[in-house]
Write an enzyme that holds these catalytic residues in place. Structure first.
Site, PDB file in Angstrom:
ATOM      1  N   MET A  10       0.861  -1.183   0.000  1.00  0.00           N
ATOM      2  CA  MET A  10       0.000   0.000   0.000  1.00  0.00           C
ATOM      3  C   MET A  10       0.897   1.233   0.000  1.00  0.00           C
ATOM      4  O   MET A  10       1.630   1.472   0.969  1.00  0.00           O
ATOM      5  CB  MET A  10      -0.942  -0.009   1.213  1.00  0.00           C
ATOM      6  CG  MET A  10      -2.042  -1.065   1.102  1.00  0.00           C
ATOM      7  SD  MET A  10      -3.131  -1.114   2.545  1.00  0.00           S
ATOM      8  CE  MET A  10      -2.119  -2.021   3.699  1.00  0.00           C
ATOM      9  N   GLN A  63       8.370  -4.001  -5.629  1.00  0.00           N
ATOM     10  CA  GLN A  63       7.369  -3.908  -6.696  1.00  0.00           C
ATOM     11  C   GLN A  63       7.611  -2.733  -7.641  1.00  0.00           C
ATOM     12  O   GLN A  63       7.812  -1.601  -7.198  1.00  0.00           O
ATOM     13  CB  GLN A  63       5.973  -3.755  -6.085  1.00  0.00           C
ATOM     14  CG  GLN A  63       4.877  -3.832  -7.144  1.00  0.00           C
ATOM     15  CD  GLN A  63       3.499  -3.479  -6.610  1.00  0.00           C
ATOM     16  OE1 GLN A  63       3.250  -2.344  -6.224  1.00  0.00           O
ATOM     17  NE2 GLN A  63       2.606  -4.449  -6.590  1.00  0.00           N
ATOM     18  N   CYS A  93      -2.628  -1.067 -10.323  1.00  0.00           N
ATOM     19  CA  CYS A  93      -2.863   0.297  -9.848  1.00  0.00           C
ATOM     20  C   CYS A  93      -3.932   0.994 -10.697  1.00  0.00           C
ATOM     21  O   CYS A  93      -3.810   1.070 -11.918  1.00  0.00           O
ATOM     22  CB  CYS A  93      -1.553   1.100  -9.868  1.00  0.00           C
ATOM     23  SG  CYS A  93      -1.774   2.755  -9.185  1.00  0.00           S
ATOM     24  N   LYS A 132       1.176  -8.760  -9.807  1.00  0.00           N
ATOM     25  CA  LYS A 132      -0.065  -8.542  -9.047  1.00  0.00           C
ATOM     26  C   LYS A 132      -1.086  -7.982 -10.029  1.00  0.00           C
ATOM     27  O   LYS A 132      -0.881  -6.901 -10.595  1.00  0.00           O
ATOM     28  CB  LYS A 132       0.187  -7.587  -7.886  1.00  0.00           C
ATOM     29  CG  LYS A 132      -1.029  -7.378  -6.985  1.00  0.00           C
ATOM     30  CD  LYS A 132      -0.603  -6.859  -5.617  1.00  0.00           C
ATOM     31  CE  LYS A 132      -1.766  -6.511  -4.718  1.00  0.00           C
ATOM     32  NZ  LYS A 132      -2.403  -5.229  -5.058  1.00  0.00           N
ATOM     33  N   ASN A 193      -6.314 -11.998  -2.794  1.00  0.00           N
ATOM     34  CA  ASN A 193      -6.347 -10.712  -2.093  1.00  0.00           C
ATOM     35  C   ASN A 193      -7.698 -10.048  -2.307  1.00  0.00           C
ATOM     36  O   ASN A 193      -8.273 -10.141  -3.382  1.00  0.00           O
ATOM     37  CB  ASN A 193      -5.193  -9.827  -2.640  1.00  0.00           C
ATOM     38  CG  ASN A 193      -5.311  -8.366  -2.230  1.00  0.00           C
ATOM     39  OD1 ASN A 193      -5.444  -7.500  -3.087  1.00  0.00           O
ATOM     40  ND2 ASN A 193      -5.285  -8.085  -0.953  1.00  0.00           N
ATOM     41  N   GLY A 217      -4.606  -6.220   2.993  1.00  0.00           N
ATOM     42  CA  GLY A 217      -4.241  -4.811   2.933  1.00  0.00           C
ATOM     43  C   GLY A 217      -4.916  -4.019   4.026  1.00  0.00           C
ATOM     44  O   GLY A 217      -4.421  -3.923   5.155  1.00  0.00           O
ATOM     45  N   ARG A 218      -6.105  -3.483   3.721  1.00  0.00           N
ATOM     46  CA  ARG A 218      -6.780  -2.588   4.670  1.00  0.00           C
ATOM     47  C   ARG A 218      -7.066  -3.266   6.004  1.00  0.00           C
ATOM     48  O   ARG A 218      -7.062  -2.607   7.042  1.00  0.00           O
ATOM     49  CB  ARG A 218      -8.042  -2.031   4.013  1.00  0.00           C
ATOM     50  CG  ARG A 218      -7.719  -1.055   2.866  1.00  0.00           C
ATOM     51  CD  ARG A 218      -8.898  -0.858   1.947  1.00  0.00           C
ATOM     52  NE  ARG A 218      -9.330  -2.141   1.385  1.00  0.00           N
ATOM     53  CZ  ARG A 218     -10.505  -2.374   0.847  1.00  0.00           C
ATOM     54  NH1 ARG A 218     -11.383  -1.398   0.790  1.00  0.00           N
ATOM     55  NH2 ARG A 218     -10.808  -3.560   0.362  1.00  0.00           N
TER      56      ARG A 218
HETATM   57  C1  FMN Z   1      -3.800   3.186   0.262  1.00  0.00           C
HETATM   58  C2  FMN Z   1      -3.592   2.024  -0.665  1.00  0.00           C
HETATM   59  C3  FMN Z   1      -2.434   1.975  -1.422  1.00  0.00           C
HETATM   60  C4  FMN Z   1      -2.207   0.898  -2.292  1.00  0.00           C
HETATM   61  N1  FMN Z   1      -1.022   0.844  -2.984  1.00  0.00           N
HETATM   62  C5  FMN Z   1      -0.739  -0.265  -3.730  1.00  0.00           C
HETATM   63  C6  FMN Z   1       0.539  -0.442  -4.333  1.00  0.00           C
HETATM   64  O1  FMN Z   1       1.456   0.391  -4.211  1.00  0.00           O
HETATM   65  N2  FMN Z   1       0.743  -1.565  -5.077  1.00  0.00           N
HETATM   66  C7  FMN Z   1      -0.220  -2.527  -5.238  1.00  0.00           C
HETATM   67  O2  FMN Z   1       0.015  -3.528  -5.906  1.00  0.00           O
HETATM   68  N3  FMN Z   1      -1.439  -2.388  -4.664  1.00  0.00           N
HETATM   69  C8  FMN Z   1      -1.703  -1.308  -3.895  1.00  0.00           C
HETATM   70  N4  FMN Z   1      -2.917  -1.217  -3.257  1.00  0.00           N
HETATM   71  C9  FMN Z   1      -3.899  -2.325  -3.370  1.00  0.00           C
HETATM   72  C10 FMN Z   1      -3.714  -3.336  -2.227  1.00  0.00           C
HETATM   73  O3  FMN Z   1      -2.453  -4.001  -2.317  1.00  0.00           O
HETATM   74  C11 FMN Z   1      -4.825  -4.416  -2.247  1.00  0.00           C
HETATM   75  O4  FMN Z   1      -4.788  -5.068  -3.490  1.00  0.00           O
HETATM   76  C12 FMN Z   1      -6.213  -3.811  -2.031  1.00  0.00           C
HETATM   77  O5  FMN Z   1      -6.201  -2.900  -0.938  1.00  0.00           O
HETATM   78  C13 FMN Z   1      -7.253  -4.902  -1.755  1.00  0.00           C
HETATM   79  O6  FMN Z   1      -6.928  -5.647  -0.602  1.00  0.00           O
HETATM   80  P1  FMN Z   1      -7.684  -5.421   0.813  1.00  0.00           P
HETATM   81  O7  FMN Z   1      -9.150  -5.591   0.552  1.00  0.00           O
HETATM   82  O8  FMN Z   1      -7.107  -6.466   1.718  1.00  0.00           O
HETATM   83  O9  FMN Z   1      -7.354  -4.027   1.250  1.00  0.00           O
HETATM   84  C14 FMN Z   1      -3.172  -0.136  -2.406  1.00  0.00           C
HETATM   85  C15 FMN Z   1      -4.339  -0.072  -1.643  1.00  0.00           C
HETATM   86  C16 FMN Z   1      -4.557   0.974  -0.760  1.00  0.00           C
HETATM   87  C17 FMN Z   1      -5.805   0.996   0.087  1.00  0.00           C
END
Ligand code: FMN
Length: 299
Positions: A10, A63, A93, A132, A193, A217-218
């Site tokens: 994230m 990444q 992204c 990813k 995920n 993530g969250r």
């Molecule tokens: C604030 C934020 C920043 C993120 N930045 C990235 C990132 O840099 N690279 C990436 O592959 N995914 C990024 N994601 C996506 C997360 O890795 C993940 O795929 C997404 O939050 C869904 O998972 P979750 O439901 O467990 O949060 C980001 C998500 C959030 C909320």
């Protein structure tokens, strides 16, 4: 059955201190925030900072974000030289100015170009290459399976699937059946995920999809102990928060440290009575010491 739980990358959140805490709580393979390939190759100091990790974080995947095969290949080489245990390509992204450059989720719109990118990166590094991906660009182009097959054919070692489409952003439930479809379509390990907020949720995802690992993530924000797999006492949580705060202050430049301390301590307030007012006070506080004082008064 042992669960392989991993912290999701994230941007501006999962920097070295938080990643190390996730590992110390029991998390598996870590992934850095997205690193702009072109800026890395150009030698940007800020970008190099994103590729920095602490010794306890290994194994760690770094990444990359990019679209140009040659630039991504060179960036991958540099990350390997910096000690990356794996290089991951971001194909998820959704940010408008990123996809406008053909990067992130936009790579899923052009499987032929995605193959060229992965081929160039595969030739460039000896460490595992991973990707990813999302479910697809939008509801009409749910091509996660196609992209996963392309990735496997180009020699990718593992695939993470966040099954929402780019158009979906974070709306709606993550359609786990897309993860299951990718698991069924490729031989390489697939990490699932999306919307996992508890260990029970992670087990449910494995049961529903057959994925080899679960990325959170969250659900890990303000709760890195999720990676330990069991409920822990409040004092143990306090010890983890103190450790996280100390790592932030020790390893991030002062201005970033103050912002990160506020952000993460605000997440740790979640569920506590008076959290809203405390959060507001945290964001106003001028120094790390005051931020900590406000936080611990609530805790
Ligand atoms: C604030 C934020 C920043 C993120 N930045 C990235 C990132 O840099 N690279 C990436 O592959 N995914 C990024 N994601 C996506 C997360 O890795 C993940 O795929 C997404 O939050 C869904 O998972 P979750 O439901 O467990 O949060 C980001 C998500 C959030 C909320």
């Amino acid at each position: 059955m042992t669960l392989d739980l991993r912290l999701a990358p994230m941007a501006a959140v999962t920097n070295a201190p938080f990643r190390l805490v996730a590992r110390e709580c029991g998390g598996g393979l870590l992934t850095s925030e997205e690193i702009d390939a072109r800026a890395l190759v150009a030698g940007s100091a800020r970008t190099l900072e994103l590729a920095r990790y602490l010794p306890g974080e290994r194994p760690i995947a770094l990444q990359l974000l990019g679209a140009d095969p040659d630039v991504l290949a060179e960036a991958a080489r540099r990350l390997e030289a910096l000690g990356a245990d794996a290089v991951d390509l971001n194909m998820g992204c959704p940010v408008a100015k990123i996809v406008a450059k053909g990067q992130g989720a936009a790579l899923m719109r052009d499987p032929f170009h995605a193959a060229l990118v992965l081929r160039a990166m595969r030739k460039a590094v000896g460490v595992p290459l991973t990707v990813k991906i999302r479910g697809g660009w939008d509801d009409r182009t749910l091509n996660a399976v196609e992209i996963a097959r392309v990735a496997e054919a180009e020699g990718v070692d593992a695939i993470t699937v966040h099954p929402r489409t780019r158009s979906q952003q974070f709306a709606g439930a993550a359609p786990w059946e897309i993860i299951a479809a990718v698991v069924a379509a490729v031989r390489v390990p697939v990490t699932g995920n999306g919307d996992v907020r508890s260990v029970a949720g992670a087990r449910a995802m494995v049961a529903a999809t057959g994925c080899a690992a679960v990325m959170i993530g969250r659900g890990a924000l303000g709760a890195p102990w999720i990676f330990g797999g069991a409920e822990i006492a409040r004092e143990e949580k306090a010890r983890i928060v103190r450790r996280h705060a100390a790592l932030i202050e020790a390893h991030l430049p002062p201005r970033t440290a103050l912002v990160q301390l506020k952000k993460h301590l605000a997440w740790y307030c979640h569920g506590l009575p008076g959290a809203a007012a405390t959060r507001e006070a945290l964001f106003q506080a001028p120094s790390p010491a005051e931020v900590q004082e406000i936080f611990w008064a609530l805790w």
